[in-house]
Design a protein around this motif. Structure first.
Motif, PDB file in Angstrom:
ATOM      1  N   ARG A  96       0.808  -1.226   0.000  1.00 20.28           N
ATOM      2  CA  ARG A  96       0.000   0.000   0.000  1.00 20.28           C
ATOM      3  C   ARG A  96       0.838   1.272   0.000  1.00 20.28           C
ATOM      4  O   ARG A  96       0.450   2.284  -0.595  1.00 20.28           O
ATOM      5  CB  ARG A  96      -0.941  -0.008   1.215  1.00 20.28           C
ATOM      6  CG  ARG A  96      -1.855   1.193   1.281  1.00 20.28           C
ATOM      7  CD  ARG A  96      -2.667   1.200   2.564  1.00 20.28           C
ATOM      8  NE  ARG A  96      -3.714   0.215   2.557  1.00 20.28           N
ATOM      9  CZ  ARG A  96      -4.934   0.421   2.044  1.00 20.28           C
ATOM     10  NH1 ARG A  96      -5.214   1.572   1.473  1.00 20.28           N
ATOM     11  NH2 ARG A  96      -5.852  -0.527   2.118  1.00 20.28           N
ATOM     12  N   ASN A  97       1.974   1.242   0.638  1.00 23.92           N
ATOM     13  CA  ASN A  97       2.801   2.449   0.744  1.00 23.92           C
ATOM     14  C   ASN A  97       3.810   2.587  -0.388  1.00 23.92           C
ATOM     15  O   ASN A  97       4.599   3.529  -0.401  1.00 23.92           O
ATOM     16  CB  ASN A  97       3.523   2.471   2.090  1.00 23.92           C
ATOM     17  CG  ASN A  97       2.560   2.616   3.247  1.00 23.92           C
ATOM     18  OD1 ASN A  97       1.537   3.298   3.139  1.00 23.92           O
ATOM     19  ND2 ASN A  97       2.861   1.959   4.368  1.00 23.92           N
ATOM     20  N   GLU A  98       3.801   1.648  -1.328  1.00 22.72           N
ATOM     21  CA  GLU A  98       4.704   1.711  -2.471  1.00 22.72           C
ATOM     22  C   GLU A  98       4.026   2.411  -3.648  1.00 22.72           C
ATOM     23  O   GLU A  98       2.803   2.516  -3.709  1.00 22.72           O
ATOM     24  CB  GLU A  98       5.124   0.301  -2.896  1.00 22.72           C
ATOM     25  CG  GLU A  98       5.890  -0.465  -1.837  1.00 22.72           C
ATOM     26  CD  GLU A  98       6.286  -1.850  -2.316  1.00 22.72           C
ATOM     27  OE1 GLU A  98       6.709  -1.970  -3.487  1.00 22.72           O
ATOM     28  OE2 GLU A  98       6.170  -2.812  -1.534  1.00 22.72           O
ATOM     29  N   LYS A  99       4.853   2.886  -4.586  1.00 20.09           N
ATOM     30  CA  LYS A  99       4.339   3.468  -5.817  1.00 20.09           C
ATOM     31  C   LYS A  99       4.909   2.707  -7.007  1.00 20.09           C
ATOM     32  O   LYS A  99       5.997   2.129  -6.922  1.00 20.09           O
ATOM     33  CB  LYS A  99       4.666   4.960  -5.898  1.00 20.09           C
ATOM     34  CG  LYS A  99       3.935   5.766  -4.820  1.00 20.09           C
ATOM     35  CD  LYS A  99       3.989   7.261  -5.044  1.00 20.09           C
ATOM     36  CE  LYS A  99       3.123   7.984  -4.016  1.00 20.09           C
ATOM     37  NZ  LYS A  99       3.089   9.445  -4.248  1.00 20.09           N
ATOM     38  N   PHE A 100       4.135   2.713  -8.118  1.00 20.27           N
ATOM     39  CA  PHE A 100       4.506   1.919  -9.279  1.00 20.27           C
ATOM     40  C   PHE A 100       4.322   2.746 -10.546  1.00 20.27           C
ATOM     41  O   PHE A 100       3.420   3.572 -10.649  1.00 20.27           O
ATOM     42  CB  PHE A 100       3.657   0.652  -9.359  1.00 20.27           C
ATOM     43  CG  PHE A 100       3.910  -0.307  -8.229  1.00 20.27           C
ATOM     44  CD1 PHE A 100       4.874  -1.293  -8.353  1.00 20.27           C
ATOM     45  CD2 PHE A 100       3.215  -0.205  -7.031  1.00 20.27           C
ATOM     46  CE1 PHE A 100       5.130  -2.174  -7.310  1.00 20.27           C
ATOM     47  CE2 PHE A 100       3.464  -1.068  -5.979  1.00 20.27           C
ATOM     48  CZ  PHE A 100       4.440  -2.059  -6.125  1.00 20.27           C
ATOM     49  N   ASP A 101       5.179   2.491 -11.506  1.00 16.61           N
ATOM     50  CA  ASP A 101       5.069   3.194 -12.785  1.00 16.61           C
ATOM     51  C   ASP A 101       3.858   2.706 -13.575  1.00 16.61           C
ATOM     52  O   ASP A 101       3.172   3.502 -14.230  1.00 16.61           O
ATOM     53  CB  ASP A 101       6.343   2.972 -13.603  1.00 16.61           C
ATOM     54  CG  ASP A 101       7.580   3.445 -12.864  1.00 16.61           C
ATOM     55  OD1 ASP A 101       7.691   4.655 -12.631  1.00 16.61           O
ATOM     56  OD2 ASP A 101       8.428   2.603 -12.511  1.00 16.61           O
ATOM     57  N   GLY A 102       3.595   1.416 -13.556  1.00 13.09           N
ATOM     58  CA  GLY A 102       2.467   0.862 -14.285  1.00 13.09           C
ATOM     59  C   GLY A 102       1.809  -0.258 -13.507  1.00 13.09           C
ATOM     60  O   GLY A 102       2.445  -0.907 -12.678  1.00 13.09           O
ATOM     61  N   MET A 103       0.522  -0.489 -13.795  1.00 16.48           N
ATOM     62  CA  MET A 103      -0.212  -1.566 -13.137  1.00 16.48           C
ATOM     63  C   MET A 103      -1.124  -2.235 -14.150  1.00 16.48           C
ATOM     64  O   MET A 103      -1.697  -1.578 -15.026  1.00 16.48           O
ATOM     65  CB  MET A 103      -1.053  -1.031 -11.972  1.00 16.48           C
ATOM     66  CG  MET A 103      -1.801  -2.102 -11.191  1.00 16.48           C
ATOM     67  SD  MET A 103      -2.624  -1.423  -9.724  1.00 16.48           S
ATOM     68  CE  MET A 103      -3.018  -2.946  -8.857  1.00 16.48           C
ATOM     69  N   ILE A 104      -1.256  -3.559 -14.027  1.00 17.20           N
ATOM     70  CA  ILE A 104      -2.196  -4.327 -14.837  1.00 17.20           C
ATOM     71  C   ILE A 104      -3.118  -5.080 -13.895  1.00 17.20           C
ATOM     72  O   ILE A 104      -2.648  -5.764 -12.973  1.00 17.20           O
ATOM     73  CB  ILE A 104      -1.465  -5.322 -15.759  1.00 17.20           C
ATOM     74  CG1 ILE A 104      -0.540  -4.586 -16.724  1.00 17.20           C
ATOM     75  CG2 ILE A 104      -2.473  -6.171 -16.534  1.00 17.20           C
ATOM     76  CD1 ILE A 104       0.357  -5.509 -17.533  1.00 17.20           C
TER      77      ILE A 104
END
Length: 305
Positions: A96-104
């Protein structure tokens, strides 16, 4: 391209046999490169198959990517060994506290149920809301596309008398958009679903952009927030034999499933499928990663908002 995958993920050996360059985390940590962080919420029953299908498509760009797999705490899959889930997947709460460039976010075999009756609806809508501020661009597939459009924009789904099943020609609405760069005027897309969304509902919402549609299979692609959200009602990620497996599974058991259209050579299920969608599948994922993830995401991933 080099893909950074979890050590011992089954897809690694499968894709290496297809001459796709992948590397496990042990090797990747020796390279001083900021990879794109991609997270896959895999809701499909046969998770190893879906992992391989998606990683195969993500491999077709020159960018390095780190692939992470997310699972739901409120749902235990029945068709994938628990050891596989424990080794390669993490609960949403731990990410939950992480960030991501892309998600599928993949499809799920719950499309005939009302959204609110799905046992994990509360958790997945929490993820939908989280993705808006923690992911640069999110790709919603099949049931996830319908669920995301319903949750974010109130777009309903409608039941079909017969399963939309087969390979159908799609027409891009605006070929000048980067997502369609290199596309032909018509492209093929596999569909396998019992429900649909209506173009009138998409066009009635100014926040949504209709990207592609078909006279027979209807709305196939929708965009929102300038490309931070894509909704795809079909399955460009499908392997050549996926619809064949589904048809043979359901034949003689369900009366709402006909032979997949435009799929078998000479429309004979004793013949092999004719693959007509793979080139555009690779192109679409390549364009998504390049123009809507890599070109838009900040170098400091914590700046995503």
């Amino acid at each position: 391209m080099p893909l950074r995958l979890p050590d011992r993920l089954p897809a690694i050996d499968i894709l290496k046999n297809e001459n796709i360059f992948v590397m496990d985390n042990s090797r990747a940590t020796t390279q001083d490169i900021r990879p794109l962080k991609i997270v896959i919420l895999n809701l499909m029953p046969l998770k190893i198959t879906t992992e391989t299908d998606l990683v195969r498509l993500l491999s077709n760009t020159p960018l390095q990517m780190e692939i992470n797999f997310m699972k739901l705490k409120s749902h235990t899959p029945k068709n994938t060994p628990i050891e596989h889930m424990m080794m390669f997947y993490r609960d949403f709460e731990s990410m939950r506290n992480e960030k991501f460039d892309g998600m599928i976010i993949t499809g799920a075999p719950v499309e005939t149920m009302d959204f609110e009756d799905v046992t994990y609806w509360d958790e997945i809508t929490d993820i939908f809301a989280w993705a808006k501020t923690h992911v640069t661009s999110t790709l919603y597939i099949c049931w996830a596309a319908q669920a995301g459009l319903y949750y974010h924009y109130g777009v309903p789904k409608y039941p079909l008398e017969k399963k939309m099943f087969g390979i159908f020609p799609q027409t891009p609405v605006d070929t000048k958009l980067p997502i369609f760069r290199g596309f032909d005027d018509v492209f093929m897309m596999p569909h396998s679903r019992h429900t649909e969304i209506h173009r009138e509902d998409i066009l009635a919402n100014p926040e949504l952009t209709l990207l592609a549609e078909s006279p027979e299979s209807g709305v196939s692609m929708v965009m929102a927030r300038g490309g931070r959200e894509f909704y795809i009602t079909g399955h460009l990620e499908y392997a050549p034999n996926t619809l064949d497996n589904e048809y043979k599974r359901d034949r003689g058991i369900r009366d709402d499933v006909d032979m997949p259209k435009n799929y078998y050579r000479d429309d004979n299920p004793d013949n092999a499928p004719v693959v007509t969608w793979r080139a555009h599948a690779n192109l679409l994922y390549n364009n998504w990663i390049n123009y809507y993830v890599y070109q838009e995401t900040p170098y400091n991933i914590d700046e995503i908002k």
